[in-house]
Design a protein around this motif. Structure first.
Motif, short mmCIF file in Angstrom:
data_model
loop_
_atom_site.label_atom_id
_atom_site.label_comp_id
_atom_site.label_asym_id
_atom_site.label_seq_id
_atom_site.Cartn_x
_atom_site.Cartn_y
_atom_site.Cartn_z
N UNK A 4 0.29 33.51 5.68
CA UNK A 4 -0.81 34.43 5.99
C UNK A 4 -1.95 33.60 6.54
N UNK A 5 -2.93 34.28 7.11
CA UNK A 5 -4.12 33.55 7.54
C UNK A 5 -5.25 33.87 6.56
N UNK A 6 -6.49 33.71 6.98
CA UNK A 6 -7.59 33.71 6.00
C UNK A 6 -7.77 35.04 5.28
N UNK A 7 -7.49 36.15 5.95
CA UNK A 7 -7.64 37.44 5.29
C UNK A 7 -6.51 37.77 4.32
N UNK A 8 -5.47 36.94 4.32
CA UNK A 8 -4.29 37.11 3.47
C UNK A 8 -3.57 38.44 3.73
N UNK A 9 -3.85 39.01 4.88
CA UNK A 9 -3.14 40.20 5.33
C UNK A 9 -3.06 40.11 6.84
N UNK A 10 -1.91 40.34 7.47
CA UNK A 10 -0.61 40.60 6.86
C UNK A 10 0.10 39.30 6.44
N UNK A 11 1.27 39.48 5.83
CA UNK A 11 2.10 38.34 5.41
C UNK A 11 3.28 38.28 6.38
N UNK A 12 3.63 37.06 6.81
CA UNK A 12 4.71 36.94 7.79
C UNK A 12 5.72 35.91 7.31
N UNK A 13 6.99 36.23 7.42
CA UNK A 13 8.03 35.26 7.06
C UNK A 13 8.22 34.34 8.26
N UNK A 14 7.88 33.06 8.11
CA UNK A 14 7.87 32.16 9.26
C UNK A 14 8.55 30.83 8.95
N UNK A 15 9.09 30.21 9.99
CA UNK A 15 9.43 28.80 9.85
C UNK A 15 8.29 28.01 10.47
N UNK A 16 7.88 26.96 9.78
CA UNK A 16 6.74 26.20 10.26
C UNK A 16 7.18 24.79 10.62
N UNK A 17 6.92 24.39 11.85
CA UNK A 17 7.18 23.01 12.26
C UNK A 17 5.85 22.31 12.45
N UNK A 18 5.84 21.04 12.05
CA UNK A 18 4.58 20.30 12.11
C UNK A 18 4.82 18.99 12.84
N UNK A 19 4.93 19.04 14.18
CA UNK A 19 5.24 17.82 14.94
C UNK A 19 4.12 16.79 14.82
N UNK A 20 4.54 15.49 14.87
CA UNK A 20 3.55 14.43 14.73
C UNK A 20 3.12 13.83 16.06
N UNK A 21 3.73 14.29 17.16
CA UNK A 21 3.33 13.76 18.46
C UNK A 21 3.62 14.82 19.52
N UNK A 22 3.00 14.64 20.70
CA UNK A 22 3.25 15.56 21.81
C UNK A 22 4.74 15.57 22.14
N UNK A 23 5.35 14.38 22.10
CA UNK A 23 6.76 14.27 22.46
C UNK A 23 7.62 15.06 21.47
N UNK A 24 7.27 14.96 20.19
CA UNK A 24 8.03 15.70 19.18
C UNK A 24 7.86 17.20 19.39
N UNK A 25 6.66 17.61 19.77
CA UNK A 25 6.40 19.03 20.03
C UNK A 25 7.24 19.51 21.21
N UNK A 57 2.58 24.14 13.87
CA UNK A 57 1.33 23.72 13.25
C UNK A 57 0.84 22.45 13.93
N UNK A 58 -0.44 22.41 14.24
CA UNK A 58 -1.00 21.24 14.93
C UNK A 58 -1.67 20.27 13.96
N UNK A 59 -1.52 20.50 12.66
CA UNK A 59 -2.33 19.71 11.73
C UNK A 59 -1.96 18.23 11.72
N UNK A 60 -0.76 17.89 12.21
CA UNK A 60 -0.43 16.46 12.28
C UNK A 60 -0.78 15.85 13.64
N UNK A 61 -1.25 16.67 14.56
CA UNK A 61 -1.75 16.13 15.84
C UNK A 61 -3.24 15.92 15.64
#
Ligand SMILES: Cc1cc2nc3c(=O)[nH]c(=O)nc-3n(C[C@H](O)[C@H](O)[C@H](O)COP(=O)(O)OP(=O)(O)OC[C@H]3O[C@@H](n4cnc5c(N)ncnc54)[C@H](O)[C@@H]3O)c2cc1C
Ligand SMILES: NC(=O)c1ccc[n+]([C@@H]2O[C@H](COP(=O)([O-])OP(=O)(O)OC[C@H]3O[C@@H](n4cnc5c(N)ncnc54)[C@H](OP(=O)(O)O)[C@@H]3O)[C@@H](O)[C@H]2O)c1
Lengths: 434, 247
Positions: A4-25, A57-61
């Protein structure tokens, strides 16, 4: 995982990838191109714009890339947060030209929502201070965009809600600022007419924002406190402090009812303020007051909440706000605090929210009856030529969107031309028919 | 904190990077040794912007033991004194391969244990001469007890931990401090292929534990701290039971 995001609505079933470089992305885009994927920064948007089946997710970039101190140009990866950036830059006497109400947002998110701050009436929105950015298209190729180069794609990407591709890094103009404190003045407005008059007479104040009691009625409708701010000029640049307390778990939603809200708003409005007396406060406290309480969104209970943020053009801002506030105060569904702010002219970014006029932002606890109220508010906003902020939205209809964002067709065309429509689709873009 | 001149070996590791960022915020001077020099150069820019007062980089493949001494002296010449040396490199070997193929096991021991011991040999001589400094080494909770699913890595990490214990006593009279940092599961490139769960920590959490452990002159730092209790229990399981555990 459930996302979910900040409002905690709606909820989404997601796969999250967190690449560590542009190349990995790029590798991820090549190997598994699901049609419902979207970039995500810090998830500080309220609704469903950073939600999709597949999330990048861009948090590792999160690297700084270069800083040209002469020109105040900082290049950094899209996942760097405003908090990290300000920690590095404030002690050296630099600040961002535009900051939203929280520093827990990523550079990519700030660009993708073209965020505005308390100085929008003078300095415009975040995208206007982006020198250039590098965008990864659906193909995995990276294009360089600026107001001079790939201009159309640049204006589609700033405020583009991740729908043109993934911003991998950006070069930003910083502003010189030799103090880590802000001189704040607080003015009390007894009603709506007064607060509009105050915004006008303080147009030259660098920062201004009003906290409004949205449950006040009758003669007090629109009573508010206006906060004006100027950066201090004292050559003391300290590193901003870290956050202090956190809400550990969801509070029972019944704690937030019309009586507690009304009491809170009333106490807030009546708090003693030394009008016109300048107070020196830390920049962090002035710009990001809510960040001192971690996870305050949990106060709204497990079902989450919605933020409703609209803008109404100058010409009819006052009557429209009166209608909106009257409707809300009679419904008794109000929020803790509502924010009113004067905005400056619109820019060239296709889906940018701000336009010359006034914006009002309110929180509503999530309840089915809230949705009906918000639909009513939508018709008031549309009737006055206004629109809703996509970064806060989880429910606007396709019709409301198309009628209020005239450039949506250009956006759809650019998405088709760059192949973005086949890959980058959020729950929001699907709902809005983009 | 009085840490100023910091040498980081295996500086491209996710844990090293996160730690270097914390020291950069404290305006430290950094010397980074690692394999991938392009990545080091990127990190150099990042750390300078974050506030490091100086960042130097140089290539080092730690399996080339003969190059260790020169690499360390390069940092020492530049700094005049090394206040903290942090050893971060490592690799997670394929246990199945290592148990059948000694060359694979030897490589794992070279990277995870013998290279560290070689580096420590040179570093401790220099710190003793300085009569000042701190040696911090990232080992692992895996070194606390040999498990059948991961004992080559565990033995290598365990070897380093035992070595550090002895070294700590030897260097103590010379005002040189030794910290053994034992992370649990950390979400880094080394473990990218493993499924993640509740026990997993971020490199940033480990970095904070390193900085705190060094500042407070801890001996053994479990990171995050709850691993101290988990490992206490793991070490207490009687061997006749432990040998039946498949984990
Ligand atoms: C307490 C609070 C106060 C706020 N105050 C303000 C305010 O004053 N003014 C204002 O304008 N906003 C405000 N916001 C909203 C917030 O600034 C925006 O929602 C911002 O976009 C959040 O950034 P994020 O990194 O969390 O992005 P996310 O929420 O993760 O994503 C938001 C959108 O940006 C896209 N995006 C994220 N990263 C990238 C990328 N690298 N490339 C392409 N697209 C990307 C996503 O796809 C999504 O559409 C506030 C939010 C909160 C929680
Ligand atoms: N991740 C975990 O769960 C975990 C748990 C406990 C302990 N640890 C330990 O933490 C330390 C840091 O690892 P990490 O998790 O941060 O993983 P990582 O990001 O994969 O880092 C490992 C680093 O070791 C470097 N390296 C490997 N062989 C090398 C060699 N021959 N010469 C020079 N450098 C070499 C790698 O260099 P390149 O970048 O050039 O490949 C890489 O930067 C390691 O000692 C690891 O054993 C990790």
């Amino acid at each position: 995982m459930k996302l979910t995001s900040w409002g905690r609505y709606p909820v989404c079933e997601s796969t999250v990838n967190r690449p560590r470089s542009d190349a990995a992305l790029a590798g991820l885009l090549h190997t598994q191109p699901p049609s419902s994927s979207i970039a995500r920064g810090m998830g500080r948007s309220y609704g469903d714009s950073a939600l999709a089946e597949h999330v990048y997710s861009t948090t590792a970039l999160d690297q700084f890339i270069a800083f040209d101190e002469e020109r105040g140009l900082l290049r950094c990866a899209a996942g760097v947060t405003l908090e990290t950036l300000l920690h590095a830059m404030m002690p050296r006497g630099w600040f961002l030209p535009v900051v939203p109400g929280t520093w827990h947002v990523s550079i990519g998110g700030a660009i993708a929502s073209d965020v505005h701050g308390k100085n929008h009436h003078l300095d415009g929105s975040f995208g206007q201070h982006v020198e250039s950015l590098r965008l990864m298209l659906a193909s995995g190729d990276i294009v360089h965009c600026s107001a001079q180069e790939n201009t159309e794609l640049f204006h589609a990407t700033c405020a583009g809600m991740g729908l043109t591709g993934i911003i991998v890094d950006a070069t930003l103009h910083l502003r010189r600022n030799n103090s880590s404190t802000v001189m704040q003045r607080t003015l009390r407005a007894h009603n709506l007419d007064e607060i509009f008059a105050l915004f006008d007479s303080h147009h030259n104040s660098h920062y201004s924002v009003a906290w409004l009691d949205c449950l006040a009625r009758g003669n007090s409708l629109g009573r508010s406190l206006l906060y004006l701010g100027e950066h201090a000029n004292d050559n003391i640049c300290r590193t901003p402090a870290k956050r202090s307390i956190s809400i550990p778990f969801s509070s029972p939603a019944f704690l937030l009812n019309r009586y507690s809200m009304s009491l809170f708003n009333s106490l807030y409005y009546h708090k003693p303020v030394k009008e016109l007396v300048e107070q020196r406060i830390e920049a962090k406290q002035y710009f990001f007051p809510l960040d001192s309480i971690g996870h305050w969104n949990r106060l709204y209970g497990k079902r989450g909440f919605m933020q409703y943020q609209c803008v109404i053009p100058d010409a009819s801002a006052q009557p429209a706000m009166r209608e909106i506030l009257t409707r809300i105060s009679t419904s008794g569904k109000g929020s803790f605090l509502s924010v009113l702010k004067k905005l400056g002219p619109a820019n060239r970014n296709l889906l940018s929210f701000p336009l010359e006029g006034y914006t009002l932002a309110l929180d509503f606890k999530f309840e089915p009856s809230t949705l009906a109220l918000l639909d009513e508010l939508d018709s008031i906003v549309l009737a006055h030529g206004g629109r809703l902020y996509l970064a806060k939205d989880a429910r606007m209809s396709q019709e409301v969107f198309r009628r209020s964002y005239p450039h949506w067709e250009d956006m759809a065309r650019i998405r088709a031309e760059t192949g973005a429509d086949r890959l980058f689709n959020s729950l929001q873009s699907r709902r809005l028919g983009l | 904190m009085d840490v100023k001149n910091i040498l980081i070996i295996g500086a491209n590791s996710a844990i090293a990077k996160a730690t270097a960022r914390l020291y950069a915020q404290e305006n430290c001077r950094l010397f980074l040794l690692g394999r991938d020099t392009a990545a080091l150069a990127q990190q150099q820019q990042d750390l300078l912007i974050r506030g490091a007062s100086e960042v130097n980089i140089a290539p080092l493949d730690v399996t080339h033991f003969a190059l260790h001494e020169a690499a360390i002296d390069q940092a020492l010449d530049l700094f005049g004194q090394i206040d903290l040396a942090l050893i971060c490199h490592g690799s997670l070997p394929d246990q199945i391969r290592c148990q059948d193929d000694f060359d694979a096991a030897l490589e794992a021991f070279n990277i995870n244990a013998l290279s560290v011991i070689s580096l420590l040999t040179h570093l401790s001589a220099r710190m003793m001469a300085q009569r000042h400094g701190c040696l911090a080494v990232i080992t692992s909770v895996a070194g606390d007890r040999g498990r059948q699913s991961n004992y080559v890595y565990g033995a290598a990490k365990g070897m380093v931990s035992r070595y550090l214990q002895g070294l700590r006593g030897r260097l103590f009279p010379h005002n040189v401090h030794v910290v053994d940092i034992r992370p649990g599961f950390v979400d880094t490139p080394m473990t990218a292929h493993l499924p993640k769960g509740a026990l997993w920590a971020s490199p940033e959490q480990i970095a904070q534990a390193v900085v705190n452990g060094v500042a407070k002159r801890r001996h053994t730092v479990y990171a995050p701290a709850f691993w101290r209790f988990i490992m206490l229990i793991v070490r207490c399981i009687p061997e006749f039971m432990f040998k039946r555990l498949k984990f």
